[in-house]
Design a protein around this motif. Structure first.
Motif, PDB file in Angstrom:
ATOM      1  N   GLY A  52      38.536 -28.995 -74.926  1.00  0.00           N
ATOM      2  CA  GLY A  52      36.832 -28.859 -74.463  1.00  0.00           C
ATOM      3  C   GLY A  52      36.242 -30.664 -73.027  1.00  0.00           C
ATOM      4  O   GLY A  52      35.747 -30.448 -72.108  1.00  0.00           O
ATOM      5  N   ILE A  53      36.360 -31.647 -74.064  1.00  0.00           N
ATOM      6  CA  ILE A  53      36.333 -33.134 -72.709  1.00  0.00           C
ATOM      7  C   ILE A  53      36.890 -33.116 -72.715  1.00  0.00           C
ATOM      8  O   ILE A  53      36.055 -33.096 -71.133  1.00  0.00           O
ATOM      9  N   THR A  81      30.222 -20.407 -69.558  1.00  0.00           N
ATOM     10  CA  THR A  81      31.013 -20.727 -70.628  1.00  0.00           C
ATOM     11  C   THR A  81      30.752 -20.892 -72.169  1.00  0.00           C
ATOM     12  O   THR A  81      32.504 -20.608 -73.166  1.00  0.00           O
ATOM     13  N   LEU A  82      29.836 -20.917 -73.002  1.00  0.00           N
ATOM     14  CA  LEU A  82      29.206 -20.562 -73.729  1.00  0.00           C
ATOM     15  C   LEU A  82      29.188 -18.727 -74.106  1.00  0.00           C
ATOM     16  O   LEU A  82      30.243 -18.570 -75.012  1.00  0.00           O
ATOM     17  N   LEU A  83      29.602 -17.868 -73.351  1.00  0.00           N
ATOM     18  CA  LEU A  83      29.253 -16.262 -73.294  1.00  0.00           C
ATOM     19  C   LEU A  83      30.805 -16.315 -73.251  1.00  0.00           C
ATOM     20  O   LEU A  83      31.771 -15.281 -74.159  1.00  0.00           O
ATOM     21  N   MET A  84      31.448 -17.046 -73.021  1.00  0.00           N
ATOM     22  CA  MET A  84      33.936 -17.294 -72.142  1.00  0.00           C
ATOM     23  C   MET A  84      33.994 -17.494 -74.206  1.00  0.00           C
ATOM     24  O   MET A  84      34.774 -16.684 -74.443  1.00  0.00           O
ATOM     25  N   LEU A 140      32.031 -17.351 -76.992  1.00  0.00           N
ATOM     26  CA  LEU A 140      31.666 -17.136 -78.179  1.00  0.00           C
ATOM     27  C   LEU A 140      31.509 -15.461 -77.988  1.00  0.00           C
ATOM     28  O   LEU A 140      32.495 -14.575 -79.063  1.00  0.00           O
ATOM     29  N   TYR A 141      31.870 -14.365 -76.975  1.00  0.00           N
ATOM     30  CA  TYR A 141      32.824 -12.754 -76.455  1.00  0.00           C
ATOM     31  C   TYR A 141      33.845 -13.457 -76.488  1.00  0.00           C
ATOM     32  O   TYR A 141      35.005 -11.659 -77.101  1.00  0.00           O
ATOM     33  N   ALA A 142      34.404 -13.733 -75.762  1.00  0.00           N
ATOM     34  CA  ALA A 142      36.377 -13.591 -75.343  1.00  0.00           C
ATOM     35  C   ALA A 142      36.799 -14.373 -76.578  1.00  0.00           C
ATOM     36  O   ALA A 142      38.453 -14.290 -76.121  1.00  0.00           O
ATOM     37  N   ASN A 143      36.495 -15.169 -77.027  1.00  0.00           N
ATOM     38  CA  ASN A 143      37.150 -16.649 -78.170  1.00  0.00           C
ATOM     39  C   ASN A 143      38.241 -17.445 -77.253  1.00  0.00           C
ATOM     40  O   ASN A 143      39.394 -17.327 -77.032  1.00  0.00           O
ATOM     41  N   ALA A 144      37.653 -17.919 -75.326  1.00  0.00           N
ATOM     42  CA  ALA A 144      38.883 -17.857 -74.391  1.00  0.00           C
ATOM     43  C   ALA A 144      38.408 -19.863 -74.358  1.00  0.00           C
ATOM     44  O   ALA A 144      37.524 -20.354 -74.102  1.00  0.00           O
ATOM     45  N   PRO A 145      39.823 -20.264 -74.088  1.00  0.00           N
ATOM     46  CA  PRO A 145      38.922 -21.828 -73.951  1.00  0.00           C
ATOM     47  C   PRO A 145      39.064 -22.893 -72.356  1.00  0.00           C
ATOM     48  O   PRO A 145      39.592 -23.157 -72.201  1.00  0.00           O
ATOM     49  N   PHE A 146      38.448 -21.531 -71.954  1.00  0.00           N
ATOM     50  CA  PHE A 146      38.241 -21.373 -69.917  1.00  0.00           C
ATOM     51  C   PHE A 146      37.036 -22.198 -70.584  1.00  0.00           C
ATOM     52  O   PHE A 146      35.939 -21.452 -70.161  1.00  0.00           O
ATOM     53  N   GLY A 147      36.060 -22.836 -68.701  1.00  0.00           N
ATOM     54  CA  GLY A 147      35.036 -23.425 -68.230  1.00  0.00           C
ATOM     55  C   GLY A 147      34.806 -22.865 -67.080  1.00  0.00           C
ATOM     56  O   GLY A 147      35.911 -22.255 -66.456  1.00  0.00           O
ATOM     57  N   VAL A 158      32.834 -24.204 -76.437  1.00  0.00           N
ATOM     58  CA  VAL A 158      31.264 -24.560 -77.091  1.00  0.00           C
ATOM     59  C   VAL A 158      31.649 -25.633 -76.779  1.00  0.00           C
ATOM     60  O   VAL A 158      30.155 -26.129 -76.347  1.00  0.00           O
ATOM     61  N   VAL A 159      32.502 -26.382 -76.734  1.00  0.00           N
ATOM     62  CA  VAL A 159      32.305 -28.171 -76.268  1.00  0.00           C
ATOM     63  C   VAL A 159      31.837 -28.488 -75.141  1.00  0.00           C
ATOM     64  O   VAL A 159      31.339 -29.067 -74.722  1.00  0.00           O
ATOM     65  N   THR A 160      33.231 -27.823 -73.716  1.00  0.00           N
ATOM     66  CA  THR A 160      33.033 -27.695 -73.012  1.00  0.00           C
ATOM     67  C   THR A 160      31.165 -27.065 -72.347  1.00  0.00           C
ATOM     68  O   THR A 160      30.393 -28.131 -71.344  1.00  0.00           O
ATOM     69  N   ALA A 161      30.599 -26.297 -72.717  1.00  0.00           N
ATOM     70  CA  ALA A 161      29.918 -25.579 -72.459  1.00  0.00           C
ATOM     71  C   ALA A 161      28.118 -26.667 -72.579  1.00  0.00           C
ATOM     72  O   ALA A 161      27.187 -27.106 -72.045  1.00  0.00           O
ATOM     73  N   LEU A 162      28.503 -27.054 -74.312  1.00  0.00           N
ATOM     74  CA  LEU A 162      27.222 -28.105 -74.550  1.00  0.00           C
ATOM     75  C   LEU A 162      27.582 -29.645 -74.111  1.00  0.00           C
ATOM     76  O   LEU A 162      26.247 -30.143 -73.546  1.00  0.00           O
ATOM     77  N   LEU A 163      28.682 -30.070 -73.381  1.00  0.00           N
ATOM     78  CA  LEU A 163      28.318 -30.609 -72.431  1.00  0.00           C
ATOM     79  C   LEU A 163      28.162 -30.540 -71.050  1.00  0.00           C
ATOM     80  O   LEU A 163      27.265 -31.714 -70.617  1.00  0.00           O
ATOM     81  N   PHE A 164      28.088 -29.653 -70.870  1.00  0.00           N
ATOM     82  CA  PHE A 164      27.492 -29.232 -69.276  1.00  0.00           C
ATOM     83  C   PHE A 164      25.767 -29.204 -69.478  1.00  0.00           C
ATOM     84  O   PHE A 164      24.766 -29.584 -68.586  1.00  0.00           O
TER      85      PHE A 164
END
Length: 466
Positions: free
Chosen positions: A25-26, A65-68, A70-77, A355-361
């Protein structure tokens, strides 16, 4: 709590760990963070405030990114897409004369279209209809595209232009001449990038976990030391871009949406202009996303034995919904980022990395000026190595069979040298249909592929006028 999170994101099923997901995520964030600064520069050409666009960019990226996750469980930003933001600023709000409010209205309309085609399953069907060799070519082409971006960001390429006319485009220009790249090691950024490249190669060959992120950190530390020694690496010092007021753009897409249907110049002009805009924006985002998801999902082991993407419909619906959210925040089309492949390469396999990526944004909203101190030369080597790894499927294409080789080759080359993923996919579809027609196998082309090929041709016809 830890057990619930691990179960929700299916850590055991996807054979991953907290450490890998966090590092992934980082890593995705670090390679995507440039959009926080690049997007405002481009959108300013449409008359928008840079600081406000930067804030909208951070919030839209975090929400999408957070929607991706929680909804899709995918590691995509997700974040506002490069290329489509230039279309927004220079074509839609420039050559075509729309206001930026109308531009946001167009983004909202295209997002609604994306949601409809995702809910109906049309997007998933499009992916299943793509011939396997074109799917491989798309992944390889995106890898070449990433590698080219990496070389450019690393300042390993210098560019010269033959004499010709030019058109000013804000802080850049459009040249009516040939641009010739050449390899160079003459500047300090290139030297730093070379160090990063060798670090990445060593870490990857030795199987070092988090090696890509580690190489970025080492390069950054070396950069700071050299910066104070006199090297010029394009650092942005704190305070270079102040935070704006989101109230200037939030929700303005609604009034812009209404203004899109202005018939003061005639109903025919309004319909043709709006149709042209929708064709370009819809096709560009839809196929950028499809290409990115296809290429990245395979590396994240999110593809089943039939070549279908796991949770593919959820991934595409999350991407479509993110575009609608981005329009409300006040930025151009939000899309799945090809740089997510760096996080996947670093070990990300689930939505927890997102989730990590979203929090960093979100954190970037207050730390944005400091993030500018991450030089492109520190992240460029990661893009270069990811591009190399994504070329691993090149041997799976039957290059001796011209029916396969012609559309595959054009797909890859146009993506890389045309600097546009969607255009590469478009040319690939057109060439696939033409080849089948030329050899008398038109019946093998599905009606969906025929229709898409016709739409792509229509889009290129539109490009003749704008």
């Amino acid at each position: 709590m830890n057990d619930f999170v691990a179960s929700f994101f299916k850590f055991q099923e996807r054979k991953t760990t907290w450490q890998r997901e966090t590092i992934g995520g980082i890593t995705s964030f670090v390679t995507m963070a440039y959009i926080i600064f690049v997007n405002p520069q481009i959108m300013a050409a449409a008359g928008m405030d840079k600081g406000t666009v930067m804030l909208a960019t951070c919030l839209a990226a975090a929400a999408g990114t957070l929607l991706m996750a929680l909804y899709a469980n995918a590691p995509f930003g997700l974040a506002p897409g490069m290329g489509i933001n230039a279309f927004f600023a220079y074509t839609l709000c420039g050559a075509m004369g729309y206001t930026w409010e109308q531009g946001l209205g167009a983004v909202l309309l295209s997002g609604i279209i994306f949601v409809v085609v995702s809910v109906t399953g049309l997007r998933s069907r499009i992916i299943s209809e793509i011939p396997m060799h074109l799917k491989k070519a798309i992944g390889i082409g995106i890898g070449m595209f990433i590698l080219y971006i990496g070389l450019k960001n690393a300042s390993l390429l210098s560019f010269s232009a033959n004499p010709g006319s030019f058109i000013p485009l804000g802080d850049s220009m459009k040249l009516d001449s040939s641009i010739i790249p050449a390899l160079t090691f003459a500047n300090d950024s290139a030297k730093l990038a070379l160090v990063g490249i060798f670090l990445n190669i060593g870490f990857l060959l030795r199987g070092t976990r988090g090696g890509m992120l580690l190489s970025i950190i080492i390069s950054m530390l070396g950069c700071y030391l050299q910066f104070f020694s006199g090297w010029q690496l394009g650092l942005h010092l704190p305070g270079s871009m102040p935070i704006g007021d989101l109230s200037e753009t939030f929700g303005k897409c609604l009034s812009g949406f209404v203004q899109l249907f202005d018939i003061s110049k005639g109903v025919g002009v309004m319909i043709f202009s709006l149709f042209s805009v929708m064709i370009t924006m819809t096709i560009a985002d839809m196929f950028d996303t499809i290409g990115t998801v296809l290429a990245t999902a395979s590396r994240a082991n999110l593809v089943d034995e039939d070549g279908n993407i796991i949770n593919g419909e959820r991934i595409l619906l999350a991407d479509a919904t993110a575009t609608v959210m981005g329009a409300f925040f006040g930025t151009s089309t939000v899309t799945t980022y090809v740089e997510s492949s760096t996080g996947v390469a670093a070990g990300a396999r689930t939505g927890f990395a997102s989730v990590v990526t979203a929090l960093l944004f979100l954190l970037s909203v207050s730390l944005a000026p400091l993030l500018g101190m991450v030089p492109a030369a520190a992240t460029a080597p990661v893009l270069i190595m990811v591009g190399i790894m994504m070329a691993s499927d090149i041997g799976d294409i039957d290059w001796r069979n011209l029916e396969v080789a012609v559309p595959a080759y054009f797909t890859m080359m146009i993506m890389c040298f045309g600097y546009n993923i969607a255009d590469g996919i478009a040319i690939g579809f057109i060439m696939f249909s033409f080849v089948k027609l030329a050899v008398g196998k038109w019946s093998e082309v599905s009606w969906l592929v025929r229709g898409l090929s016709a739409m792509f041709l229509l889009r290129f016809v539109f490009m003749l006028f704008y």
